[in-house]
Design a protein around this motif. Structure first.
Motif, PDB file in Angstrom:
ATOM      1  N   THR A   1       0.747  -1.162  -0.014  1.00 41.71           N
ATOM      2  CA  THR A   1      -0.099   0.092  -0.075  1.00 41.71           C
ATOM      3  C   THR A   1       0.933   1.271  -0.041  1.00 41.71           C
ATOM      4  OG1 THR A   1      -1.631  -1.212   1.236  1.00 41.71           O
ATOM      5  CG2 THR A   1      -1.619   1.225   1.344  1.00 41.71           C
ATOM      6  N   ALA A   2       0.402   2.106  -1.016  1.00 44.03           N
ATOM      7  CA  ALA A   2       1.436   3.573  -1.032  1.00 44.03           C
ATOM      8  C   ALA A   2       0.556   4.477  -0.255  1.00 44.03           C
ATOM      9  CB  ALA A   2       1.632   3.773  -2.520  1.00 44.03           C
ATOM     10  N   PHE A   3       1.252   5.405  -0.004  1.00 47.51           N
ATOM     11  CA  PHE A   3       0.614   6.453   0.850  1.00 47.51           C
ATOM     12  C   PHE A   3       0.872   7.873   0.267  1.00 47.51           C
ATOM     13  CE2 PHE A   3       0.625   2.855   3.623  1.00 47.51           C
ATOM     14  CZ  PHE A   3      -0.705   2.880   4.338  1.00 47.51           C
ATOM     15  N   PHE A   4       0.247   8.575   0.043  1.00 46.59           N
ATOM     16  CA  PHE A   4       0.565  10.092   0.081  1.00 46.59           C
ATOM     17  C   PHE A   4      -0.305  11.076   0.724  1.00 46.59           C
ATOM     18  CE2 PHE A   4      -0.426  14.245  -2.569  1.00 46.59           C
ATOM     19  CZ  PHE A   4       1.211  14.529  -2.672  1.00 46.59           C
ATOM     20  N   SER A   5       0.240  12.196   1.215  1.00 48.00           N
ATOM     21  CA  SER A   5      -0.262  13.192   2.296  1.00 48.00           C
ATOM     22  C   SER A   5      -0.264  14.352   1.427  1.00 48.00           C
ATOM     23  CB  SER A   5      -0.006  13.185   3.607  1.00 48.00           C
ATOM     24  OG  SER A   5      -0.454  14.324   4.254  1.00 48.00           O
ATOM     25  N   THR A   6      -1.182  15.409   1.410  1.00 41.90           N
ATOM     26  CA  THR A   6      -1.176  16.768   0.871  1.00 41.90           C
ATOM     27  C   THR A   6      -0.376  17.729   2.073  1.00 41.90           C
ATOM     28  OG1 THR A   6      -3.241  17.234   1.742  1.00 41.90           O
ATOM     29  CG2 THR A   6      -3.040  16.456  -0.521  1.00 41.90           C
ATOM     30  N   ASN A   7       0.034  17.371   3.166  1.00 43.26           N
ATOM     31  CA  ASN A   7       0.242  18.352   4.172  1.00 43.26           C
ATOM     32  C   ASN A   7       1.793  18.073   4.478  1.00 43.26           C
ATOM     33  OD1 ASN A   7       0.362  18.690   7.491  1.00 43.26           O
ATOM     34  ND2 ASN A   7      -0.362  20.605   6.217  1.00 43.26           N
ATOM     35  N   CYS A   8       2.515  19.218   4.777  1.00 41.36           N
ATOM     36  CA  CYS A   8       3.959  19.121   5.084  1.00 41.36           C
ATOM     37  C   CYS A   8       4.160  18.588   6.396  1.00 41.36           C
ATOM     38  CB  CYS A   8       4.537  20.789   5.240  1.00 41.36           C
ATOM     39  SG  CYS A   8       4.706  21.431   3.388  1.00 41.36           S
ATOM     40  N   SER A   9       3.431  18.939   7.562  1.00 42.05           N
ATOM     41  CA  SER A   9       3.503  18.469   9.032  1.00 42.05           C
ATOM     42  C   SER A   9       3.206  17.170   9.164  1.00 42.05           C
ATOM     43  CB  SER A   9       2.596  19.413  10.017  1.00 42.05           C
ATOM     44  OG  SER A   9       1.501  19.289   9.541  1.00 42.05           O
TER      45      SER A   9
END
Length: 385
Positions: A235-243
């Motif tokens: 499962t790959a993960f991507f988040s739009t937020n820096c923190s």
């Protein structure tokens, strides 16, 4: 007559002496400054450090302080007046001839409006904008952005190479109200479907909300293991937020997931704090050293090739190359505020610090049939970690 000749000789000697001292000193460049506005260390440390480094480089180059640093508040959505006041406060200094704002969070356009009430002579650069392109492009002279929409294809191509069967996309309503981020999410979903990869649209707490940064980070630490248990290690993960990047990297390492890139691709973004990489003083600013350390830790945890990023810290490039572009414009190297070729030169010069074979693709934003002449998009290929 002899006395007059003697006086002339003395004057000539004094004139030559003065000219020698002036010639040996640093070149006079005029009494100007550049204002750089970034987030705090807690929100995005690398941007703040890039501003500090620019200040140091310019100090060494010019022999005087040419850069004013300012930050916007962590909860900038609730403190719009502070965002406006901080940006307008720097522009109130008549010595300031350019502003470099990264990230151009909501409130930046209103701040520029305030600035333009009294200053129409400034060069204003807005990078990684959280506002509608039409809004910010009408106010800032130049806009820099990662090619968010291009990532909608690049990320899926990358996770397919990494063996992903699922992509979890972490974001929240505020970010999904940003046109480019929403367009990227939609393209990720579309491309995942084409490649037979399951797309999971996951909502996380907004770090500018009541839970704050710590609440958002805790959510990521707790949710990633749940998603891995539900969908498996591929499962790959991507988040739009820096923190959210440090806890995301940390948890993915522990759970043996897949991490294609930070939201702001860079070897520095999230990796050092998540992997507890100590950077010696003589390795500060050495991205290759950081990459080596990430690869070492991944190898030790059987994670080689399951993480990746861009070799160039893109938001740091926007700040440092943007300030370089601004300084040359202030010094009259060219007349127009927008010079595409000079800007590309500044970007390429910056990327050369990270390798000679880095291919940087710079294009102009085109949205709904409108092509912007001052909104520059950047896309760089991945390195595997």
């Amino acid at each position: 007559m002899k006395q007059l000749k003697r006086l002339f000789s003395i004057f000539l000697v004094l004139a030559l002496t003065v000219s020698m001292f002036v010639g040996c000193g640093k070149k006079s460049t005029g009494d100007w400054k550049i204002g750089i506005i970034t987030g705090t260390v807690a929100q995005n440390e690398e941007e703040y450090r890039a501003a500090q480094r620019t200040k140091e480089v310019f100090m060494e180059r010019y022999g005087e302080d040419k850069v004013i640093l300012q930050t916007y508040p962590e909860k900038f959505m609730d403190e719009q007046e502070t965002v406006i006041a901080n940006i307008a406060g720097i522009a109130a200094d008549p010595k300031v001839k350019a502003l470099v704002i990264c990230q151009a969070v909501p409130g930046t356009s209103a701040a520029i409006d305030k600035v333009l009430e009294t200053r129409d002579d400034l060069l204003i650069i807005a990078a990684t904008s959280g506002e509608d392109p039409n809004m910010i492009a009408d106010r800032a002279d130049l806009c820099f952005q990662m090619d968010e929409v291009g990532m909608g294809t690049a990320i899926v191509e990358q996770i397919k190479k990494q063996g992903a069967e699922t992509l979890v996309h972490y974001s929240f309503p505020r970010h999904m109200s940003y046109a480019l981020l929403a367009a990227r999410r939609d393209l990720l979903k579309e491309n995942c479907k084409k490649e037979g990869i399951k797309f999971v649209d996951a909502t996380a707490p907004d770090p500018t909300g009541d839970a704050g940064i710590s609440g958002a980070q805790q959510f990521i630490l707790e949710d990633v293991p749940k998603k891995i248990k539900q969908y498996g290690e591929d499962t790959a993960f991507f988040s739009t937020n820096c923190s959210m990047q440090p806890p995301l990297i940390k948890s993915i390492l522990q759970q043996h997931g897949i991490y294609p890139q930070p939201c702001c691709p860079s070897p520095y973004h999230g990796f050092p704090s998540a992997l507890q990489i100590e950077i010696p003083e003589d390795k500060k600013g050495d991205a290759n050293y950081v990459v080596e350390q990430i690869r070492r830790i991944n190898a030790e945890n059987n994670m080689t090739g399951r993480m990746s990023t861009w070799p160039v810290p893109v938001n740091m490039m926007f700040i440092e190359a943007g300030a370089e572009y601004a300084s040359q414009w202030i010094e009259g190297k060219w007349g127009d505020k927008i010079d595409n070729e000079k800007l590309k030169e500044c970007f390429v010069d910056y990327t050369s610090n990270y390798g000679d074979d880095i291919d940087i693709n710079v294009t102009l934003l085109e949205e709904n049939g409108k092509k912007f002449d001052n909104y520059f998009l950047v896309l760089i290929d991945y390195i595997d970690l």
